[in-house]
Design a protein around this motif. Structure first.
Motif, PDB file in Angstrom:
ATOM      1  N   TYR A 233     -62.961  19.322  45.941  1.00 16.26           N
ATOM      2  CA  TYR A 233     -62.409  18.276  45.085  1.00 16.26           C
ATOM      3  C   TYR A 233     -62.043  18.791  43.693  1.00 16.26           C
ATOM      4  O   TYR A 233     -61.049  18.357  43.101  1.00 16.26           O
ATOM      5  N   SER A 234     -62.820  19.747  43.191  1.00 13.71           N
ATOM      6  CA  SER A 234     -62.634  20.187  41.799  1.00 13.71           C
ATOM      7  C   SER A 234     -61.277  20.849  41.567  1.00 13.71           C
ATOM      8  O   SER A 234     -60.732  20.782  40.462  1.00 13.71           O
ATOM      9  N   ILE A 235     -60.710  21.476  42.584  1.00 11.25           N
ATOM     10  CA  ILE A 235     -59.445  22.195  42.399  1.00 11.25           C
ATOM     11  C   ILE A 235     -58.232  21.352  42.760  1.00 11.25           C
ATOM     12  O   ILE A 235     -57.097  21.734  42.477  1.00 11.25           O
ATOM     13  N   MET A 236     -58.469  20.193  43.349  1.00  8.44           N
ATOM     14  CA  MET A 236     -57.346  19.353  43.776  1.00  8.44           C
ATOM     15  C   MET A 236     -56.579  18.808  42.581  1.00  8.44           C
ATOM     16  O   MET A 236     -57.161  18.206  41.680  1.00  8.44           O
ATOM     17  N   SER A 237     -55.269  19.055  42.572  1.00  9.77           N
ATOM     18  CA  SER A 237     -54.403  18.556  41.512  1.00  9.77           C
ATOM     19  C   SER A 237     -52.962  18.630  42.009  1.00  9.77           C
ATOM     20  O   SER A 237     -52.668  19.247  43.040  1.00  9.77           O
ATOM     21  N   TRP A 238     -52.078  18.016  41.270  1.00 14.35           N
ATOM     22  CA  TRP A 238     -50.669  18.070  41.639  1.00 14.35           C
ATOM     23  C   TRP A 238     -50.145  19.503  41.548  1.00 14.35           C
ATOM     24  O   TRP A 238     -49.328  19.929  42.362  1.00 14.35           O
ATOM     25  N   GLU A 239     -50.616  20.256  40.561  1.00 12.63           N
ATOM     26  CA  GLU A 239     -50.195  21.642  40.421  1.00 12.63           C
ATOM     27  C   GLU A 239     -50.660  22.482  41.606  1.00 12.63           C
ATOM     28  O   GLU A 239     -49.932  23.366  42.075  1.00 12.63           O
ATOM     29  N   PHE A 240     -51.854  22.223  42.100  1.00 12.47           N
ATOM     30  CA  PHE A 240     -52.379  22.966  43.247  1.00 12.47           C
ATOM     31  C   PHE A 240     -51.500  22.758  44.480  1.00 12.47           C
ATOM     32  O   PHE A 240     -51.323  23.667  45.296  1.00 12.47           O
TER      33      PHE A 240
ATOM     34  N   GLY B 199     -51.007  27.709  43.481  1.00  8.19           N
ATOM     35  CA  GLY B 199     -51.174  26.644  44.451  1.00  8.19           C
ATOM     36  C   GLY B 199     -50.873  27.058  45.875  1.00  8.19           C
ATOM     37  O   GLY B 199     -50.804  28.250  46.206  1.00  8.19           O
TER      38      GLY B 199
ATOM     39  N   THR C 185     -48.208  21.916  44.393  1.00  9.64           N
ATOM     40  CA  THR C 185     -46.767  22.162  44.175  1.00  9.64           C
ATOM     41  C   THR C 185     -46.443  23.529  43.572  1.00  9.64           C
ATOM     42  O   THR C 185     -45.268  23.853  43.414  1.00  9.64           O
ATOM     43  N   GLU C 186     -47.437  24.329  43.255  1.00 16.21           N
ATOM     44  CA  GLU C 186     -47.175  25.641  42.652  1.00 16.21           C
ATOM     45  C   GLU C 186     -47.213  26.747  43.703  1.00 16.21           C
ATOM     46  O   GLU C 186     -47.824  26.608  44.764  1.00 16.21           O
TER      47      GLU C 186
ATOM     48  N   GLY D 119     -60.318  24.098  48.635  1.00 11.49           N
ATOM     49  CA  GLY D 119     -59.201  23.198  48.370  1.00 11.49           C
ATOM     50  C   GLY D 119     -58.214  23.178  49.526  1.00 11.49           C
ATOM     51  O   GLY D 119     -57.731  22.119  49.941  1.00 11.49           O
TER      52      GLY D 119
END
Length: 283
Positions: free
Chosen positions: A37-44, A57, A46-47, A254
């Motif tokens: 959960y800690s690494i989940m982000s939009w950047e993860f 990402g 889409t990068e 992730g």
């Protein structure tokens, strides 16, 4: 012992087994969610991966997985459903039909690594598609084809024979009966089998390992004849062969969480579609 007591004990044992399985699944899911959960982000999402996959990402892996699913299902669905229709509606009981069904059952239980080696020999080497999306997709299509055929055939078997006979008695052709009566009634089971097959395609590693998945490819594939990254292979490499396993641990979890969400989402869609068509049929 009293039969009722025996029955209660048997049902109690079955319930206990079910809850044990549910508990293990819940623990596994919870562990992956907590770790990833800690690494989940939009950047993860889409990068591009950077620095030998220790940063960035999983966007190329997501796109590669989407290509695999789309192409393999586009091949397996029509072949699988039409094969099931032929075996259940047209083929007569004979030695040839028995051999075909035995072959389908055996292929459904064949390890995926065997399909990977077959795809390497046929698509990569013999047909000269090279390691690519098309080679991997066709290999995965062959992998799930027996599953689609079996699921579709079982769904067709559940349609009562009386429905076919009533349609034929009205002078409707056999193909029209199959298309208008049999297929709509069997559709919930067929769709469920298809969508569960999508989940298997999204999570397979061995077949794509031999047929086109790349270790580190920080760009999108240019065509179906390009190499690609995919979520299951990406996770496998990070966990077993990465240059810095400790540094990539958050990315590992992730990626596992994204893959798990995709599979759970696909299974949920299967349940919703099945309920929708069942309600539609019982109106």
């Amino acid at each position: 012992m009293d039969p009722r007591t025996t029955e209660k004990l048997a049902f109690g044992f079955l319930r206990a087994c079910i809850w044990i399985v549910v508990a293990f699944v819940a623990i596994l899911i919870l562990y992956i969610v907590i770790q990833g959960y800690s690494i989940m982000s939009w950047e993860f999402l889409t990068e591009m991966p950077r620095n030998r996959m220790t940063e960035g990402g999983i966007y190329p892996a997501l796109i590669g997985t989407a290509h695999l699913v789309a192409i393999s299902m586009a091949v397996a669905i029509p072949l699988g459903v039409l094969s099931a229709i032929y075996l259940n509606e047209y083929a007569k009981e004979s030695r040839s039909t028995w051999i075909i069904e035995m072959a389908i059952n055996n292929l459904a239980g064949t390890p995926s690594v065997v399909f990977g080696l077959f795809g390497l020999a046929l698509f990569v080497k013999y047909l000269a598609f090279k390691p690519s999306i098309i080679s991997a997709s066709l290999t995965l299509a062959l992998l799930i084809l027996p599953v689609v055929i079996r699921a579709s055939k079982e769904a067709l078997i559940t349609v009562p024979l009386a429905h076919r006979e009533a349609s034929l008695a009205l002078g409707v052709t056999k193909w029209k009966t199959i298309r208008s009566i049999v297929l709509p009634e069997a559709l919930p089971g067929i769709v469920t089998g298809i969508i569960l097959s999508i989940g298997r395609v999204a999570g397979e590693t061995a077949p794509i390992l031999f047929t086109g998945a790349a270790f580190f490819l920080p760009r999108l594939p240019e065509s179906v004849f390009s190499q690609f990254m995919a979520l299951p292979y990406h996770l496998f490499i990070l966990a077993t062969s990465g240059l810095n396993p400790t540094e990539t641990r958050p990315i590992q979890y992730g990626t596992a969480l994204v893959l798990l969400i995709l599979v759970l989402l696909i299974n949920s869609i299967a349940i919703v579609i099945r309920k929708h068509y069942r309600k539609k049929l019982h109106r």
